[in-house]
Design an enzyme around this catalytic site. Structure first.
Site, short mmCIF file in Angstrom:
data_model
loop_
_atom_site.label_atom_id
_atom_site.label_comp_id
_atom_site.label_asym_id
_atom_site.label_seq_id
_atom_site.Cartn_x
_atom_site.Cartn_y
_atom_site.Cartn_z
N ARG A 82 -3.21 0.51 -3.12
CA ARG A 82 -4.58 0.82 -2.67
C ARG A 82 -4.54 1.22 -1.20
NH1 ARG A 82 -10.28 -2.47 -3.26
NH2 ARG A 82 -11.54 -0.79 -2.40
N ARG A 93 -10.18 3.19 -8.03
CA ARG A 93 -9.18 2.41 -7.32
C ARG A 93 -8.18 1.80 -8.28
NH1 ARG A 93 -13.95 -0.91 -4.82
NH2 ARG A 93 -14.24 1.21 -4.22
N ASP A 96 -8.66 -3.74 -7.13
CA ASP A 96 -9.68 -4.29 -6.26
C ASP A 96 -9.68 -5.80 -6.48
OD1 ASP A 96 -11.85 -4.22 -4.44
OD2 ASP A 96 -13.29 -4.29 -6.09
N ASP A 98 -11.76 -9.09 -5.21
CA ASP A 98 -12.91 -9.61 -4.46
C ASP A 98 -12.97 -11.13 -4.59
OD1 ASP A 98 -13.93 -7.14 -3.62
OD2 ASP A 98 -15.13 -6.90 -5.44
#
Length: 165
Positions: A82, A93, A96, A98
């Site tokens: 990334r 992407r 990811d 989070d």
């Protein structure tokens, strides 16, 4: 140790393999996997046309604080290809990661907000979160109740779902 919930997502390349690599790397770095949701195929979120995502939420024991966990997640994303500085916001992407929740902590800093500021608006995160933590409460609201008010169309359990820990 603090229990944290992370949401992993990918919509580029071999999504399931990338997410499995990300989780394995996080665990090698010191996180302990407690539970993992199924993989869910989800429609892309945001204004950029792109393919569907694969999403998963994992519950981990974290021996590090929230800022260090953020740094670890960003490093794992970078290791897996990334390139945040050069990507389109809300665009496709490869990976990811989070932080959705970090124990009962509330963090409000420029580069980190916990609970995740849009968690209760995003079915793609709440569906897998409530799979592994059906009674979890965020900001005084049961996540399952927030999810019941959201559009869940297009979210399907993926046939290549990871086994539950």
């Amino acid at each position: 140790m603090t229990i944290a919930y992370l949401c992993l997502g990918s919509n580029v390349g071999d999504r399931a393999q990338t997410m499995a690599q990300a989780l394995a790397t996080l665990c090698r770095a010191g996180l302990t996997l407690r539970r993992s949701s199924s993989y869910y195929e989800t429609p892309p979120w945001g204004p950029v046309p792109q393919g569907p995502y694969l999403n998963q939420v994992v519950e981990v024991d974290s021996p590090i604080g929230p800022k260090s966990l953020l740094a670890l997640g960003l490093e794992v994303e970078r290791m897996l290809g990334r390139d945040r500085p050069n990507e389109v916001r809300f665009g496709p992407r490869r990976i990811d990661i989070d932080i959705l929740l970090f124990g009962d902590e509330t963090v409000r800093e420029e580069d980190l907000e916990i609970p995740h500021p849009r968690l209760m608006e995003r079915a793609f995160a709440l569906v897998p979160l409530t799979e592994i933590a059906p009674d979890i409460v965020v900001g005084g609201v049961r996540a399952a109740e927030a999810l019941a008010k959201l559009d869940q169309s297009g979210i399907t359990r993926h046939e290549d779902s990871a086994s539950h820990a």
